[in-house]
Enzyme design. Structure first.
Site, PDB file in Angstrom:
ATOM      1  N   HIS A 204      16.269   5.281 -12.169  1.00  0.00           N
ATOM      2  CA  HIS A 204      15.870   7.149 -12.166  1.00  0.00           C
ATOM      3  C   HIS A 204      15.525   7.098 -14.242  1.00  0.00           C
ATOM      4  O   HIS A 204      14.597   7.284 -14.361  1.00  0.00           O
ATOM      5  CB  HIS A 204      17.039   7.887 -11.873  1.00  0.00           C
ATOM      6  CG  HIS A 204      16.272   9.190 -11.524  1.00  0.00           C
ATOM      7  ND1 HIS A 204      17.045   9.673 -10.767  1.00  0.00           N
ATOM      8  CD2 HIS A 204      15.748  10.206 -12.303  1.00  0.00           C
ATOM      9  CE1 HIS A 204      16.592  11.425 -10.888  1.00  0.00           C
ATOM     10  NE2 HIS A 204      15.317  10.833 -11.728  1.00  0.00           N
TER      11      HIS A 204
ATOM     12  N   LYS B  94       0.861  -0.991  -0.071  1.00  0.00           N
ATOM     13  CA  LYS B  94      -0.211  -0.022   0.173  1.00  0.00           C
ATOM     14  C   LYS B  94       0.578   0.966  -0.084  1.00  0.00           C
ATOM     15  O   LYS B  94       1.510   1.080   0.497  1.00  0.00           O
ATOM     16  CB  LYS B  94      -0.619  -0.109   0.916  1.00  0.00           C
ATOM     17  CG  LYS B  94      -1.818  -1.449   1.195  1.00  0.00           C
ATOM     18  CD  LYS B  94      -3.243  -0.374   0.164  1.00  0.00           C
ATOM     19  CE  LYS B  94      -3.980   0.112   1.492  1.00  0.00           C
ATOM     20  NZ  LYS B  94      -5.247   0.462   1.013  1.00  0.00           N
ATOM     21  N   MET B  95       1.029   2.314  -0.469  1.00  0.00           N
ATOM     22  CA  MET B  95       1.602   2.959  -0.646  1.00  0.00           C
ATOM     23  C   MET B  95       0.462   4.564  -0.526  1.00  0.00           C
ATOM     24  O   MET B  95      -0.880   4.468  -2.134  1.00  0.00           O
ATOM     25  CB  MET B  95       2.001   3.360  -2.372  1.00  0.00           C
ATOM     26  CG  MET B  95       3.185   4.742  -2.615  1.00  0.00           C
ATOM     27  SD  MET B  95       4.072   4.622  -3.950  1.00  0.00           S
ATOM     28  CE  MET B  95       2.775   5.481  -5.341  1.00  0.00           C
ATOM     29  N   PRO B  96       0.763   5.295  -0.594  1.00  0.00           N
ATOM     30  CA  PRO B  96      -0.071   6.714  -0.139  1.00  0.00           C
ATOM     31  C   PRO B  96       0.152   7.226  -1.933  1.00  0.00           C
ATOM     32  O   PRO B  96       0.710   7.439  -2.703  1.00  0.00           O
ATOM     33  CB  PRO B  96       0.616   8.330   0.656  1.00  0.00           C
ATOM     34  CG  PRO B  96       0.789   7.055   1.896  1.00  0.00           C
ATOM     35  CD  PRO B  96       1.703   5.385   0.466  1.00  0.00           C
TER      36      PRO B  96
ATOM     37  N   LEU C  54      -1.027  10.492  -2.931  1.00  0.00           N
ATOM     38  CA  LEU C  54      -0.463  12.431  -3.767  1.00  0.00           C
ATOM     39  C   LEU C  54       0.903  12.059  -2.357  1.00  0.00           C
ATOM     40  O   LEU C  54       0.878  11.255  -0.983  1.00  0.00           O
ATOM     41  CB  LEU C  54      -1.722  13.129  -2.496  1.00  0.00           C
ATOM     42  CG  LEU C  54      -0.799  14.693  -2.374  1.00  0.00           C
ATOM     43  CD1 LEU C  54      -0.980  14.890  -4.137  1.00  0.00           C
ATOM     44  CD2 LEU C  54      -2.085  15.373  -1.970  1.00  0.00           C
ATOM     45  N   GLY C  55       2.373  12.431  -2.775  1.00  0.00           N
ATOM     46  CA  GLY C  55       3.026  12.913  -1.891  1.00  0.00           C
ATOM     47  C   GLY C  55       3.659  14.050  -2.315  1.00  0.00           C
ATOM     48  O   GLY C  55       3.212  14.737  -3.107  1.00  0.00           O
TER      49      GLY C  55
ATOM     50  N   TYR D 162      19.831  13.524  -6.897  1.00  0.00           N
ATOM     51  CA  TYR D 162      18.939  15.511  -5.860  1.00  0.00           C
ATOM     52  C   TYR D 162      20.134  15.694  -5.177  1.00  0.00           C
ATOM     53  O   TYR D 162      19.889  17.281  -4.736  1.00  0.00           O
ATOM     54  CB  TYR D 162      17.577  15.695  -5.713  1.00  0.00           C
ATOM     55  CG  TYR D 162      16.384  14.711  -6.814  1.00  0.00           C
ATOM     56  CD1 TYR D 162      17.071  14.750  -7.825  1.00  0.00           C
ATOM     57  CD2 TYR D 162      15.516  14.713  -6.400  1.00  0.00           C
ATOM     58  CE1 TYR D 162      15.970  14.029  -8.513  1.00  0.00           C
ATOM     59  CE2 TYR D 162      13.769  13.882  -6.734  1.00  0.00           C
ATOM     60  CZ  TYR D 162      14.225  13.586  -7.978  1.00  0.00           C
ATOM     61  OH  TYR D 162      13.469  13.174  -8.859  1.00  0.00           O
TER      62      TYR D 162
END
Length: 296
Positions: free
Chosen positions: A110, A15-17, A19-20, A52
């Protein structure tokens, strides 16, 4: 009003949100405070990347948040300079060390690196090993076009859980989204509100000022950014907006109390220009884009 699930199940059941919070181009010295603000606002998905240069600061914010490790979903990405089986295994060690975690929730390649695709395959094999060993909970890719996905799946054993690509109203990439959906791969939108370019060459100006989106925003008493994020979520996409401004961070999270009409959704769908804002994945090479990822 239609309800949106705040989480989604990836193709391996994790399970993953939906909106991040993203930290692309956020300077390291601003990353800790912005991620802290995001976590306090309610975000539980943080997206970063080795390239990043701010994974350590993301980890610092997580460590000082008071939240349990299982309460925050962390995803990061391997840069092309660290592709290759052994190098990618080591890339995990570098990222996990900077983040201060033992397990990374989602570990992503990436770029497809089509000019050296054998290295891409070896890197993905390393991701599969990390998944089998329990060091990551899910694996994925970023900036993979349909032909890249097809080539990958000729050799891969595990279907990517996520393909993170540029998607926003001015560049929707429907063919990529279809290729993802055909394989039960979640499309995750980077630059979900079109912030990377003003589209000067097309004459359309900023997507934030597009009259279609502005009119919809006014109808709901919301901002153009909130309308665009709602558009993503209602389509079942994950979105990872970024900001270093507390009021924008809060605004981007406040998208669960309204719904677009079918006509509004169709109007936004119709804004696609087919013009890419970021680099063309076909043009990414080690010669032009390679960079050393430091150990610490």
């Amino acid at each position: 009003m239609s309800e949106i699930d705040t989480h989604t199940a990836l193709n391996n059941g994790v399970k993953m949100p939906l909106l991040g919070f993203g930290v692309f181009q956020t300077p390291p010295e601003e990353t800790r405070d912005s991620v802290t603000e995001a976590l306090e606002t309610g975000y539980r998905l943080i997206d970063t990347a080795a390239a990043y240069g701010n994974e350590r600061e993301v980890g610092q914010a997580l460590a000082s948040s008071g939240l349990g490790r299982d309460e925050v979903f962390i995803e990061t990405k391997v840069w092309i300079s660290d592709y290759g089986y052994d190098d990618t295994l080591h890339a995990f060690d570098k990222s996990a060390g900077k983040l201060g975690v033992e397990v990374i929730d989602l570990f992503i390649l990436h770029q497809a690196l089509p000019s050296a695709f054998a290295r891409t395959i070896d890197a993905y094999r390393a991701l599969e090993t990390l998944l089998e060993d329990g060091k990551v909970r899910a694996i994925g890719v970023s900036n993979f076009m349909p032909d890249h996905l097809a080539r990958l799946m000729e050799r891969a054993s595990v279907v990517p859980a996520v393909n993170q690509v540029e998607v926003h109203p001015y560049f929707a990439q429907p063919e990529v989204q279809r290729a993802n959906a055909d394989r039960a791969i979640l499309t995750q939108a980077w630059s979900p509100i079109g912030g990377i370019t003003a589209y000067r060459d097309t004459g359309t100006g900023s997507v934030f000022e597009d009259p279609v989106i502005v009119e919809i925003a006014e109808a709901h008493g919301k901002s153009p950014a909130q309308v665009m994020l709602r558009w993503h979520l209602e389509a079942g996409r994950s979105a990872i907006p970024k900001s270093v401004k507390p009021h924008r961070i809060a605004e981007n999270f406040d998208v669960f109390d309204f719904a677009l009409t079918a006509e509004q959704t169709a109007a936004i769908d119709g804004l696609d220009t087919g013009v890419r804002g970021g680099p063309d994945p076909a043009d990414v090479t080690l010669e032009d884009f390679g960079r050393d990822i430091p150990e610490a």
